[in-house]
Design an enzyme around this catalytic site. Structure first.
Site, PDB file in Angstrom:
ATOM      1  CG  ASP A 219     -12.671  -7.246  -3.174  1.00 59.88           C
ATOM      2  OD1 ASP A 219     -12.667  -6.151  -3.777  1.00 59.88           O
ATOM      3  OD2 ASP A 219     -12.122  -8.254  -3.610  1.00 59.88           O
TER       4      ASP A 219
ATOM      5  CD  GLU B 222      -6.367 -14.587  -0.705  1.00 65.93           C
ATOM      6  OE1 GLU B 222      -6.282 -14.978  -1.894  1.00 65.93           O
ATOM      7  OE2 GLU B 222      -5.703 -13.628  -0.266  1.00 65.93           O
TER       8      GLU B 222
HETATM    9  C1  F6R Z   1     -10.221  -6.701  -6.531  1.00 63.53           C
HETATM   10  C2  F6R Z   1     -10.308  -8.151  -6.372  1.00 63.53           C
HETATM   11  C3  F6R Z   1      -9.141  -9.032  -6.656  1.00 63.53           C
HETATM   12  C4  F6R Z   1      -8.342  -8.609  -7.886  1.00 63.53           C
HETATM   13  C5  F6R Z   1      -7.143  -9.519  -8.061  1.00 63.53           C
HETATM   14  C6  F6R Z   1      -6.273  -9.096  -9.215  1.00 63.53           C
HETATM   15  O1  F6R Z   1     -11.449  -6.107  -6.169  1.00 63.53           O
HETATM   16  O2  F6R Z   1     -11.314  -8.627  -5.971  1.00 63.53           O
HETATM   17  O3  F6R Z   1      -9.594 -10.354  -6.828  1.00 63.53           O
HETATM   18  O4  F6R Z   1      -9.147  -8.657  -9.010  1.00 63.53           O
HETATM   19  O5  F6R Z   1      -6.372  -9.539  -6.890  1.00 63.53           O
HETATM   20  O6  F6R Z   1      -5.710  -7.851  -8.913  1.00 63.53           O
HETATM   21  P1  F6R Z   1      -4.938  -6.986 -10.023  1.00 63.53           P
HETATM   22  O7  F6R Z   1      -5.936  -6.735 -11.081  1.00 63.53           O
HETATM   23  O8  F6R Z   1      -4.512  -5.752  -9.325  1.00 63.53           O
HETATM   24  O9  F6R Z   1      -3.824  -7.861 -10.508  1.00 63.53           O
END
Ligand code: F6R
Length: 246
Positions: A79, A147
């Site tokens: 993303d 989401e």
């Molecule tokens: C990041 C992504 C998100 C994260 C998720 C967890 O490229 O696609 O889905 O993997 O928001 O984020 P962290 O690891 O920062 O808790």
């Protein structure tokens, strides 16, 4: 490197669950990725950003120092924010260059992010598909920026970020959720599930509700990560807190 016993049983028999102490998660997950790189040194590695895979990337860089040839990989990110310039330090392009491509010796020409081409799914297909996709999980069950409510059949597209996700990512924007972009471009759930293999890294109690629902609950667009139950080759590396076992 050590792993720990785990009580939780994934609903899908094709999901391999490895529990590890928090300080070992990255090293354990890096072994899974290093096995892929050894098998496909010119393969396509799918990259997640955020905090969860940081220790994995450090572990992979250690494998490179020990002789693993990572330089031939192509990287495709999950993303990218909408409205953040590619060279802005908060962009996911900057993250991937700094934390993954640089340490692994991969030239910027072989780093791809959504939003840089009209049809990202077509680009991935033209590269031969993602061989191994690294993912994290949001506290609301998102994968990529899909989401809750995202169609399980979704492809790469622009999405609105939820208030919860903008709050979670405010730490990268001076602590101000209002400064986090409202939109992102994300691989769809189907795009992610098209990868030949998937490795998820999850750490901490904030992920427990979403991770347990994703692994043991029904497959539903309300928990986007539950779609991974339908994938034939998923490895989840998580600590006890993320598994709700602490
Ligand atoms: C990041 C992504 C998100 C994260 C998720 C967890 O490229 O696609 O889905 O993997 O928001 O984020 P962290 O690891 O920062 O808790």
């Amino acid at each position: 490197m050590s792993t720990t016993a785990v009580r939780l049983r994934p609903a899908s028999p094709r999901t391999r669950l490895i529990a590890a102490p928090p300080d070992q998660l990255g090293a354990v997950a890096a072994v899974v990725v290093a096995d892929f790189v050894r098998a496909q040194p010119n393969g396509v590695l799918g990259i997640a950003t955020g905090a969860s895979p940081m220790s994995l990337y450090r572990g992979l860089a250690a494998h490179r120092l020990a002789g693993l040839a990572t330089e031939g990989l192509t990287l495709c990110a999950l993303d990218e924010y909408v409205g953040i310039a590619p060279d802005d330090p908060r962009s996911y392009r900057s993250y991937v260059l700094k934390n993954v491509a640089g340490p692994l010796g991969i030239p910027a020409e072989r780093v791809h992010l959504p939003g840089e081409v009209d049809d990202y799914d077509q680009l991935i297909a033209s590269l031969g598909g993602v061989g191994l996709q690294i993912v994290g999980i949001g506290g609301n069950g998102h994968i990529g920026f899909n989401e809750p409510g995202s169609a399980l059949e979704s492809s790469t597209r622009v999405v609105e970020l939820t208030a919860e996700t903008r709050q979670a990512n405010a730490r990268y924007f001076g602590g101000d959720p209002a400064a986090v972009p409202q939109q992102a471009m994300t691989q769809g759930i189907r795009t992610i599930c098209n990868a030949a293999g998937i490795v998820m890294v999850a750490s901490g109690a904030a992920k427990a509700q979403a991770l347990v629902a994703a692994l043991t609950g029904p497959v539903t667009s309300q928990v986007p990560a539950s779609a991974l139950q339908l994938h034939p080759a998923v490895t989840v590396v998580a600590d006890a807190a993320a598994l709700g076992e602490e």
